[in-house]
Write a protein that holds these residues in place. Structure first.
Motif, mmCIF file in Angstrom:
data_model
loop_
_atom_site.group_PDB
_atom_site.id
_atom_site.type_symbol
_atom_site.label_atom_id
_atom_site.label_comp_id
_atom_site.label_asym_id
_atom_site.label_seq_id
_atom_site.Cartn_x
_atom_site.Cartn_y
_atom_site.Cartn_z
ATOM 1 N N LEU A 43 0.822 -1.211 0.000
ATOM 2 C CA LEU A 43 0.000 0.000 0.000
ATOM 3 C C LEU A 43 0.856 1.260 0.000
ATOM 4 C CD1 LEU A 43 -2.624 -1.304 2.554
ATOM 5 C CD2 LEU A 43 -3.085 -0.769 0.143
ATOM 6 N N ALA A 44 1.995 1.225 0.692
ATOM 7 C CA ALA A 44 2.898 2.381 0.683
ATOM 8 C C ALA A 44 3.429 2.631 -0.722
ATOM 9 C CB ALA A 44 4.050 2.153 1.666
ATOM 10 N N PHE A 45 3.719 1.561 -1.472
ATOM 11 C CA PHE A 45 4.155 1.723 -2.860
ATOM 12 C C PHE A 45 3.043 2.337 -3.701
ATOM 13 C CE2 PHE A 45 7.905 -0.822 -2.109
ATOM 14 C CZ PHE A 45 8.761 -0.457 -3.128
ATOM 15 N N VAL A 46 1.805 1.883 -3.504
ATOM 16 C CA VAL A 46 0.683 2.457 -4.249
ATOM 17 C C VAL A 46 0.550 3.939 -3.942
ATOM 18 C CG1 VAL A 46 -1.836 2.429 -4.494
ATOM 19 C CG2 VAL A 46 -0.566 0.274 -4.433
ATOM 20 N N SER A 47 0.695 4.295 -2.679
ATOM 21 C CA SER A 47 0.594 5.708 -2.292
ATOM 22 C C SER A 47 1.668 6.544 -2.982
ATOM 23 C CB SER A 47 0.717 5.826 -0.770
ATOM 24 O OG SER A 47 0.671 7.184 -0.378
ATOM 25 N N ARG A 48 2.899 6.048 -2.981
ATOM 26 C CA ARG A 48 3.987 6.804 -3.633
ATOM 27 C C ARG A 48 3.745 6.935 -5.133
ATOM 28 N NH1 ARG A 48 7.195 4.008 0.256
ATOM 29 N NH2 ARG A 48 7.714 2.322 -1.181
ATOM 30 N N ASP A 49 3.145 5.912 -5.732
ATOM 31 C CA ASP A 49 2.885 5.930 -7.169
ATOM 32 C C ASP A 49 1.786 6.916 -7.560
ATOM 33 O OD1 ASP A 49 4.714 4.340 -8.402
ATOM 34 O OD2 ASP A 49 3.342 2.717 -8.918
ATOM 35 N N THR A 50 0.885 7.199 -6.642
ATOM 36 C CA THR A 50 -0.283 8.012 -6.987
ATOM 37 C C THR A 50 -0.226 9.434 -6.440
ATOM 38 O OG1 THR A 50 -1.437 7.105 -5.045
ATOM 39 C CG2 THR A 50 -1.835 6.028 -7.162
ATOM 40 N N ARG A 51 0.515 9.644 -5.354
ATOM 41 C CA ARG A 51 0.507 10.962 -4.717
ATOM 42 C C ARG A 51 1.101 12.013 -5.649
ATOM 43 N NH1 ARG A 51 4.150 11.801 -0.601
ATOM 44 N NH2 ARG A 51 4.383 9.542 -0.664
ATOM 45 N N GLY A 52 0.340 13.070 -5.851
ATOM 46 C CA GLY A 52 0.798 14.153 -6.713
ATOM 47 C C GLY A 52 0.667 13.865 -8.195
ATOM 48 N N ARG A 53 0.039 12.743 -8.541
ATOM 49 C CA ARG A 53 -0.137 12.382 -9.949
ATOM 50 C C ARG A 53 -1.570 12.699 -10.384
ATOM 51 N NH1 ARG A 53 3.604 8.353 -11.578
ATOM 52 N NH2 ARG A 53 5.493 8.605 -10.316
ATOM 53 N N PRO A 54 -1.768 12.950 -11.673
ATOM 54 C CA PRO A 54 -3.143 13.145 -12.153
ATOM 55 C C PRO A 54 -3.907 11.835 -12.123
ATOM 56 C CG PRO A 54 -1.610 13.101 -13.998
ATOM 57 C CD PRO A 54 -0.772 13.104 -12.752
ATOM 58 N N PRO A 55 -5.227 11.878 -11.937
ATOM 59 C CA PRO A 55 -6.021 10.651 -11.952
ATOM 60 C C PRO A 55 -6.175 10.111 -13.363
ATOM 61 C CG PRO A 55 -7.460 12.540 -11.779
ATOM 62 C CD PRO A 55 -6.049 13.073 -11.697
ATOM 63 N N ARG A 56 -6.718 8.899 -13.436
ATOM 64 C CA ARG A 56 -6.969 8.279 -14.732
ATOM 65 C C ARG A 56 -8.405 8.535 -15.166
ATOM 66 N NH1 ARG A 56 -6.707 4.238 -18.251
ATOM 67 N NH2 ARG A 56 -8.521 3.121 -17.446
ATOM 68 N N PHE A 57 -8.588 8.822 -16.435
ATOM 69 C CA PHE A 57 -9.919 9.008 -16.993
ATOM 70 C C PHE A 57 -10.136 7.915 -18.035
ATOM 71 C CE2 PHE A 57 -8.578 13.178 -15.477
ATOM 72 C CZ PHE A 57 -9.668 13.539 -14.697
ATOM 73 N N PRO A 58 -10.773 6.799 -17.644
ATOM 74 C CA PRO A 58 -10.910 5.659 -18.555
ATOM 75 C C PRO A 58 -11.818 5.980 -19.732
ATOM 76 C CG PRO A 58 -12.161 5.289 -16.544
ATOM 77 C CD PRO A 58 -11.365 6.529 -16.323
ATOM 78 N N LEU A 59 -11.538 5.327 -20.848
ATOM 79 C CA LEU A 59 -12.350 5.486 -22.052
ATOM 80 C C LEU A 59 -13.460 4.438 -22.068
ATOM 81 C CD1 LEU A 59 -9.499 6.054 -24.661
ATOM 82 C CD2 LEU A 59 -11.016 7.773 -23.671
ATOM 83 N N PRO A 60 -14.648 4.783 -22.594
ATOM 84 C CA PRO A 60 -15.762 3.835 -22.605
ATOM 85 C C PRO A 60 -15.623 2.837 -23.739
ATOM 86 C CG PRO A 60 -16.426 5.874 -23.655
ATOM 87 C CD PRO A 60 -15.029 6.100 -23.145
ATOM 88 N N PRO A 61 -16.319 1.712 -23.653
ATOM 89 C CA PRO A 61 -16.308 0.752 -24.768
ATOM 90 C C PRO A 61 -17.104 1.286 -25.954
ATOM 91 C CG PRO A 61 -17.846 0.065 -23.066
ATOM 92 C CD PRO A 61 -17.111 1.253 -22.511
ATOM 93 N N LEU A 62 -16.905 0.655 -27.089
ATOM 94 C CA LEU A 62 -17.710 0.980 -28.263
ATOM 95 C C LEU A 62 -19.162 0.575 -28.019
ATOM 96 C CD1 LEU A 62 -15.325 -0.363 -31.058
ATOM 97 C CD2 LEU A 62 -15.625 2.031 -30.368
ATOM 98 N N GLY A 63 -20.049 1.170 -28.801
ATOM 99 C CA GLY A 63 -21.461 0.860 -28.630
ATOM 100 C C GLY A 63 -21.893 -0.431 -29.274
ATOM 101 N N SER A 64 -20.962 -1.165 -29.869
ATOM 102 C CA SER A 64 -21.308 -2.432 -30.531
ATOM 103 C C SER A 64 -20.561 -3.575 -29.863
ATOM 104 C CB SER A 64 -20.948 -2.374 -32.021
ATOM 105 O OG SER A 64 -19.596 -1.985 -32.177
ATOM 106 N N PRO A 65 -21.102 -4.120 -28.774
ATOM 107 C CA PRO A 65 -20.386 -5.155 -28.020
ATOM 108 C C PRO A 65 -20.300 -6.492 -28.736
ATOM 109 C CG PRO A 65 -22.596 -4.836 -27.156
ATOM 110 C CD PRO A 65 -22.385 -3.767 -28.181
#
Length: 586
Positions: free
Chosen positions: A188-210
């Motif tokens: 968890l400490a590694f995860v914290s160091r990896d994310t602190r001060g970093r921009p968040p992720r904005f995931p892309l949606p799937p296509l409308g034709s599954p």
């Protein structure tokens, strides 16, 4: 429980009163003619709050100056925590504190864990993990919090932090019970160091034709990764996940893209890809949509080693790989039908052949293994053992930084081994050739080769447990690499409990302020040693390599382990501010 703590007159004369409800210390404070009761232990480090200062409706702890609201017990300083406040009743001049049973506040611990991740407060994280575990929370739920956090708040996607967290989750059952919370806190400490001060992720949606065919999605994904079109690749992958494709099919698609080029990003790409799938296996299929797309950016941007000189000159290794890939389908079609494939002795023999000096002969040895009916798992296991032997035979006269060179091949092929167990497509199997030639490139780090440790049955009288105790000086003093390896080897080959050695190596790792590669190496060694019979030569040498690697990098400052020890003592109610019975000055 109702606890009489004194009289109003006594409180006005002294400024504060203290009492105990069983083992629970309570302090009663007066501010502007009103009486307040709080837990007398500062939730940060346990200093008695009755020795603090009351002002403006706040009590300030004198040890680290955390401030608490007298009314609610809430803190204004996130590095601490809220302190428990108690109802107060007056019976004439007597002050009575009402102490009711207080169930473990699981949701509070979950919230504090996220605050610890957000602000990089390892003591807060440690206390939250201990609280959750003591409340009966499944460790997987703690891992889930970390994985969700790491996937959501790191724009670059999957990285070292999530890899360490999942690696520790994988080996958690192998560790001593007292080390498991520490393993989670490290991840968890590694995860914290990896994310602190970093921009968040904005995931892309799937296509409308599954309903897009899986083969088409695979073609798209590999093409977009090849052309470094990360957004297009991510949307393709999101569509495949939304379509409900099985994990084995998703693994095939992503592993094929990760092996379309040679040894992507020093082996990190295949390792990250495998770890993400292990996270999904641990947390459930519903986590795939949040986890797997975090791999895309790194995979598309990864360094491609066939473009580099060492893979082209003086041997055209990239050319050998390409030719082997072209032969592979035909080899598989004509391979001998052998139930169970090769036996362990044949797999071990193949590993030693892969340490040769002629890259063409190394490729030919794999071809012969395929033709002889070796399973994909056995081929990957042979390469993993060869990579482990590079670590065992790594001579300490080499540059210290070259430990990372030999470790990269080992951890990458361990990841490939896990991927092939999940899905053994031809595209994934070709990674065996890639990694065997990576092991070939590392041969200079075994010149001269460190001597392999030895053991003879006459040493069986040595007490194995005494041998493991003898490992501790190897972690406490630099340079005792060969000694650590010899102790580990002797323990396994003598028939002693192999799991005790694994736990000891885990404890040694977790005691240090370890770096990312150390966690990768230990986890890979633990998992690869499992693939061989307990007490066997390969199992012994794989764990020998792990012991040598750890001894080469220890000791460190050992700060994080101390943080978890402090958190554990606080959970027990120990008075950290006391030393030899004397209070430490505020």
């Amino acid at each position: 429980m109702r606890v009489k703590v004194g009289t109003r007159q006594q409180l006005e004369e002294k400024g504060c009163l203290t009492a105990k409800a069983g083992t629970q210390p309570i302090c009663v404070l007066l501010f502007r003619d009103r009486v307040y009761a709080l837990d007398d232990r500062c939730p940060h480090m346990g200093f008695p709050l009755h020795r603090g200062t009351v002002e403006s409706g706040l009590v300030t702890c004198h040890w680290h100056h955390a401030r608490f609201d007298l009314e609610s017990g809430g803190t204004l300083d996130p590095f601490a925590d809220d302190v428990r406040a108690y109802p107060v009743e007056l019976e004439g001049d007597d002050i009575v504190v009402v102490v009711e049973p207080w169930p473990e506040p699981v949701e509070h611990h979950r919230g504090r864990l996220e605050e610890g991740l957000e602000q990089g407060l390892t003591l807060v994280t440690a206390k939250a993990v201990l609280g959750l575990l003591e409340a009966g929370t499944d460790p997987r739920e703690i891992v889930r919090i970390g994985v969700d956090w790491g996937c959501r708040y790191r724009g670059a996607g999957w990285g070292a932090g999530l890899t360490v967290l999942v690696a520790m989750a994988n080996v958690l059952p192998e560790l001593d019970a007292g080390d498991r919370a520490l393993a989670l806190v490290h991840g968890l400490a590694f995860v914290s160091r990896d994310t602190r001060g970093r921009p968040p992720r904005f995931p892309l949606p799937p296509l409308g034709s599954p309903g897009v065919a899986p083969w088409r999605l695979s073609t798209w994904y590999r093409r977009f990764i090849d052309s470094r079109s990360a957004d297009a690749a991510e949307r393709t992958l999101a569509t495949a996940i939304a379509a409900g494709l099985p994990a084995a099919v998703l693994s095939d698609i992503m592993a094929a893209a990760a092996t379309d080029h040679v040894f992507l990003d020093g082996g990190h790409t295949i390792d990250f890809t495998n770890k993400a799938f292990e996270a999904v296996e641990l947390l459930g299929r519903d986590s795939a949509a949040g986890v797997l797309p975090t791999l895309v950016t790194q995979t598309a941007a990864a360094r491609r080693h066939e473009e580099e000189g060492e893979w082209r000159h003086p041997h055209d290794l990239a050319g050998l790989v390409r030719e082997a890939e072209e032969r592979l389908p035909e080899l598989l079609a004509s391979s001998a039908a052998r139930p169970g494939g090769l036996d362990d002795d044949e797999v071990e023999s193949l590993s030693w052949q892969l340490l040769g000096e002629d890259p063409a002969e190394i490729v030919a040895a794999i071809d012969r293994g395929v033709a002889a009916g070796a399973s994909p798992e056995q081929l990957a296991r042979a390469v993993a053992y060869a990579a482990a032997l590079r670590i065992v035979r790594f001579h300490t006269q080499n540059d210290h930084g070259d430990w990372d060179v030999v470790h990269h091949a080992f951890t990458a092929v361990n990841a490939l081994h896990q991927m092939l167990a999940r899905s053994s497509s031809t595209e994934v199997l070709r990674g065996v050739y890639h990694l065997a030639l990576r092991v070939f490139l590392d041969r200079f780090l075994n010149v001269p080769a460190a001597r392999l440790p030895t053991w003879t049955p006459t040493e069986a009288g040595d007490a194995p447990d005494r041998g493991l105790v003898a490992l501790q000086p190897c972690w406490d003093e630099q340079g005792r690499v060969d000694e650590a390896g010899a102790i580990a080897y002797r323990h396994v080959r003598s028939g002693a409990d192999q799991s005790a050695l694994v736990a000891a190596l885990g404890a040694a790792l977790l005691a240090e302020d370890a770096e990312f590669h150390w966690f990768q190496t230990l986890e890979a060694a633990v998992r690869q040693a499992r693939q061989w019979p307990a007490g066997s030569e390969p199992a012994a040498l794989i764990l020998t390599g792990a012991a040598r690697f750890l001894a080469a990098h220890t000791p460190t400052r050992r700060e994080l382990a101390q943080v978890v020890r402090i958190a554990t003592r606080l959970r027990r109610g120990e008075a950290l501010f006391e030393e030899s019975g004397e209070a430490v000055a505020g």
